[in-house]
Enzyme design. Structure first.
Site, PDB file in Angstrom:
ATOM      1  N   GLY A  97       0.815  -1.211   0.000  1.00 54.93           N
ATOM      2  CA  GLY A  97       0.000   0.000   0.000  1.00 54.93           C
ATOM      3  C   GLY A  97       0.845   1.256   0.000  1.00 54.93           C
ATOM      4  N   LYS A 120       4.058  12.114  -3.491  1.00 53.68           N
ATOM      5  CA  LYS A 120       4.956  11.058  -3.018  1.00 53.68           C
ATOM      6  C   LYS A 120       5.935  11.698  -2.033  1.00 53.68           C
ATOM      7  CE  LYS A 120       7.782   7.332  -4.965  1.00 53.68           C
ATOM      8  NZ  LYS A 120       8.254   6.715  -6.210  1.00 53.68           N
ATOM      9  N   ARG A 183       3.196  13.300  -8.678  1.00 54.18           N
ATOM     10  CA  ARG A 183       3.292  12.357  -9.786  1.00 54.18           C
ATOM     11  C   ARG A 183       1.956  12.277 -10.516  1.00 54.18           C
ATOM     12  NH1 ARG A 183       5.752   6.482  -8.647  1.00 54.18           N
ATOM     13  NH2 ARG A 183       3.829   6.025  -7.529  1.00 54.18           N
ATOM     14  N   ARG A 190      -1.765  -1.518  -9.942  1.00 53.75           N
ATOM     15  CA  ARG A 190      -0.571  -2.350 -10.063  1.00 53.75           C
ATOM     16  C   ARG A 190      -0.984  -3.816 -10.151  1.00 53.75           C
ATOM     17  NH1 ARG A 190       3.196   1.117  -7.113  1.00 53.75           N
ATOM     18  NH2 ARG A 190       2.080   3.026  -6.628  1.00 53.75           N
ATOM     19  N   ASP A 259       4.375  -5.035  -7.354  1.00 51.11           N
ATOM     20  CA  ASP A 259       3.738  -3.788  -6.908  1.00 51.11           C
ATOM     21  C   ASP A 259       4.287  -2.583  -7.658  1.00 51.11           C
ATOM     22  OD1 ASP A 259       5.973  -4.763  -5.208  1.00 51.11           O
ATOM     23  OD2 ASP A 259       5.886  -2.746  -4.380  1.00 51.11           O
ATOM     24  N   ASN A 260       5.366  -2.762  -8.386  1.00 53.40           N
ATOM     25  CA  ASN A 260       5.916  -1.668  -9.187  1.00 53.40           C
ATOM     26  C   ASN A 260       5.633  -1.884 -10.675  1.00 53.40           C
ATOM     27  OD1 ASN A 260       6.897  -0.537  -6.851  1.00 53.40           O
ATOM     28  ND2 ASN A 260       8.951  -1.390  -7.089  1.00 53.40           N
TER      29      ASN A 260
HETATM   30  P1  AMP Z   1       8.787   1.230  -3.404  1.00 52.43           P
HETATM   31  O1  AMP Z   1      10.192   1.143  -2.991  1.00 52.43           O
HETATM   32  O2  AMP Z   1       8.380   2.612  -3.808  1.00 52.43           O
HETATM   33  O3  AMP Z   1       8.371   0.243  -4.421  1.00 52.43           O
HETATM   34  O4  AMP Z   1       7.952   0.924  -2.081  1.00 52.43           O
HETATM   35  C1  AMP Z   1       7.687  -0.352  -1.578  1.00 52.43           C
HETATM   36  C2  AMP Z   1       6.742  -0.233  -0.401  1.00 52.43           C
HETATM   37  O5  AMP Z   1       7.409   0.387   0.700  1.00 52.43           O
HETATM   38  C3  AMP Z   1       5.506   0.598  -0.660  1.00 52.43           C
HETATM   39  O6  AMP Z   1       4.440   0.026   0.043  1.00 52.43           O
HETATM   40  C4  AMP Z   1       5.872   1.935  -0.103  1.00 52.43           C
HETATM   41  O7  AMP Z   1       4.754   2.698   0.256  1.00 52.43           O
HETATM   42  C5  AMP Z   1       6.711   1.551   1.101  1.00 52.43           C
HETATM   43  N1  AMP Z   1       7.675   2.611   1.441  1.00 52.43           N
HETATM   44  C6  AMP Z   1       8.779   2.944   0.757  1.00 52.43           C
HETATM   45  N2  AMP Z   1       9.430   3.965   1.355  1.00 52.43           N
HETATM   46  C7  AMP Z   1       8.704   4.298   2.444  1.00 52.43           C
HETATM   47  C8  AMP Z   1       8.834   5.287   3.469  1.00 52.43           C
HETATM   48  N3  AMP Z   1       9.855   6.160   3.510  1.00 52.43           N
HETATM   49  N4  AMP Z   1       7.888   5.315   4.419  1.00 52.43           N
HETATM   50  C9  AMP Z   1       6.857   4.460   4.408  1.00 52.43           C
HETATM   51  N5  AMP Z   1       6.670   3.524   3.477  1.00 52.43           N
HETATM   52  C10 AMP Z   1       7.581   3.434   2.498  1.00 52.43           C
HETATM   53 MG    MG Z   2       6.597   0.864  -5.274  1.00 55.34          MG
END
Ligand code: AMP
Ligand code: MG
Length: 499
Positions: A97, A120, A183, A190, A259-260
């Site tokens: 999420g 973001k 963004r 996803r 998820d990406n």
């Molecule tokens: P991502 O690296 O953008 O693909 O993120 C993977 C998951 O980690 C997602 O659910 C993001 O919302 C969560 N996430 C990444 N960075 C943070 C952060 N600084 N604080 C909280 N959640 C994060």
């Molecule tokens: Mg992500």
């Protein structure tokens, strides 16, 4: 003027027209952005704002900054954190999420297309797990640069509307300036969004999601005899195409988790991504990709794997939900290769200036790639210089890139024999090649320099790089140095998520 009239979309500074927030509550959590103590605009994408029917002057105003930094909620915005799951490096996580993002709502562009506006780095949500919900300036700048460069290259991608500083510092390996990216995406649906409901056995909401995705992205699928299979087919085709486009410009996503992976077929979630300089099919930049799962050459197979995970999630909706569904889904997954090959070979032909389709073209391209890998020549520079061969005086420019020029000569002879079978003038061919072989890509060392300077309060490096990357195919003498590969001391070997 009635209150109702005043709040209608046309009279709002941002003409929100939200649909996701109308879906059942299981899809999201309502949330508010954390305040930013002293926000400041880093960059606003005026041209994109206009496409979205938003007045750039508003975004550049104090009221605009308040919205872009999360300090105020725009009229018509219904901020939500979206729920999703995902396979991260192959391991299933049933709940991820938006842990550091908020969907502000949707807007409809002048051409009728619907887009999400998302902050973001806007603070914690119920999905933050152990994260702080923030973003550091570096990753915000990286995503801004690379996503906009991708758009200028003509490759499907999320876009960047704005980057603002929050005035707060965030703790990473060191204390860093905090920032928020706005963004823009065709949606934030996803593969992991489908997995979220599938993993809970919530077939009712899975169907709601599939219907929503179909209506939003692939409306033609609705009239198919098996609409959910048709939806899946359409996603497979879109992502096979997208992956081929990456492979044709040397792009490494870095974290191709489910998820990406956007089912709209856009490049999304720019983290430790990079464009390769020296060509190496096994290249990995991401500091977290220890085993090279997401190495350059693995991307097509990984994307196909991600499609298999989407198929699993959709199975309860397809055909009888049983054996027939599995069979149909497997046939669709298998078509990934055809879509991919078609897009890749077609693109490679264009890169080599071949307009006729002939057997052996893929082999010819692969032979070039093989000697490129051996010489570790710069991926994009090689193709760009190859584009100049209408001018025989410039042959040496590409030849000189190779450690073993004889290997290049041998290949170039075969290529010229093949070119002899083409119609059209050499000049026209060169011009066509220049339109697909970029001169300017967002090179890592340039991005790092932009980030380093911005961390020290100097934003010109970032802004100039954005100017260069806006026209990746055009020769502009004043920016010639931006085309160059890094010298050894400038080379960046690793990129970091920076989350
Ligand atoms: P991502 O690296 O953008 O693909 O993120 C993977 C998951 O980690 C997602 O659910 C993001 O919302 C969560 N996430 C990444 N960075 C943070 C952060 N600084 N604080 C909280 N959640 C994060
Ligand atoms: Mg992500």
């Amino acid at each position: 003027m009635s209150a109702d009239h005043f709040s209608s979309a046309e009279h709002r500074a941002i003409p929100f027209d939200n649909s996701y927030a109308r879906l059942p509550p299981a899809f999201y959590e309502r949330a508010q952005a954390a305040p930013a103590p002293s926000p400041r605009i880093l960059r606003i994408n005026d041209a994109l704002a206009r496409q979205l029917q938003i007045d750039p002057a508003f975004l550049n105003s104090a009221a605009g900054l308040a919205i872009l930094s999360g300090n105020s909620t725009a009229a018509g915005s219904e901020p939500i954190a979206q729920a999703y799951a995902g396979h991260q490096f192959g391991n299933f996580v049933p709940q991820l999420g938006d842990g550091r993002a908020l969907l502000l709502g949707e807007v409809v562009a002048a051409d009728g297309k619907r887009f999400d506006l998302q902050l973001k780095g806007s603070g914690p949500t119920r999905f933050s797990r152990r994260g702080d919900g923030r973003a550091a300036l570096g990753p915000v700048i990286r995503e801004y640069i690379v996503s906009e460069a991708m758009a200028a290259l003509g490759i499907p991608t999320t876009r960047s509307l704005a980057a603002v500083l929050t005035g707060e510092t965030v703790r990473r390996e060191r204390m860093l300036p905090g920032a928020v990216l706005t963004r823009v995406a065709s949606s934030h649906l996803r593969v992991g969004t489908f997995q979220y409901f599938a993993a809970r056995g919530d077939v009712q909401n899975l169907r709601v999601l599939a219907d929503y995705a179909t209506a939003r992205h692939y409306p033609a699928a609705r009239s198919s005899p098996d609409p959910y299979l048709a939806l899946f087919d359409a996603v497979v085709a879109a992502l096979a195409n997208l992956t081929a486009r990456w492979m044709l410009v040397g792009f490494i996503h870095g974290v191709l988790n489910t998820d990406n992976t956007s089912i709209a077929g856009e490049t999304i979630d720019y983290g430790p991504c990079a464009f390769m300089d020296a060509y190496d099919p096994g290249k990995v930049f991401s500091s977290i990709d220890q085993y090279g799962r997401y190495a350059f050459a693995n991307q097509p197979a990984i994307m196909k794997w991600n499609m298999a995970r989407l198929a699993e999630a959709l199975l309860p909706l397809i055909a009888d939900g049983g054996d027939k569904a599995v069979e149909a889904a497997n046939a669709s997954i298998a078509r990934f290769n055809d879509h991919y090959e078609q897009a890749y070979v077609g693109g490679l032909r264009q890169k080599l200036g071949l307009s006729r389709e002939m057997d052996g073209d893929l082999a010819l391209g692969n032979e070039l790639l093989a000697i490129m890998a051996e010489s570790q020549v710069d991926f994009n520079l090689t193709f760009r210089r190859l584009s100049e061969t209408a001018d025989p005086n410039r042959d040496a420019e590409v030849r000189s890139l190779f450690v073993d020029p004889a290997a290049f000569d041998a290949w170039a002879n075969r290529w010229r024999e093949r070119l002899a079978l083409e119609d059209g003038s050499a000049e026209a061919r060169s011009a066509g090649m220049r339109r697909v072989n970029p001169l300017f890509i967002p090179r890592n060392h340039r991005i790092e320099a932009a980030i380093r300077d911005a961390e020290n309060g100097r934003y010109e490096t970032f802004n100039e790089l954005m100017d260069v990357l806006a026209h990746p195919y055009d020769d502009r003498a004043e920016f010639a140095a931006y085309a160059n590969a890094p010298v050894p001391e400038e080379e960046v070997q690793q990129t970091f998520c920076g989350t």
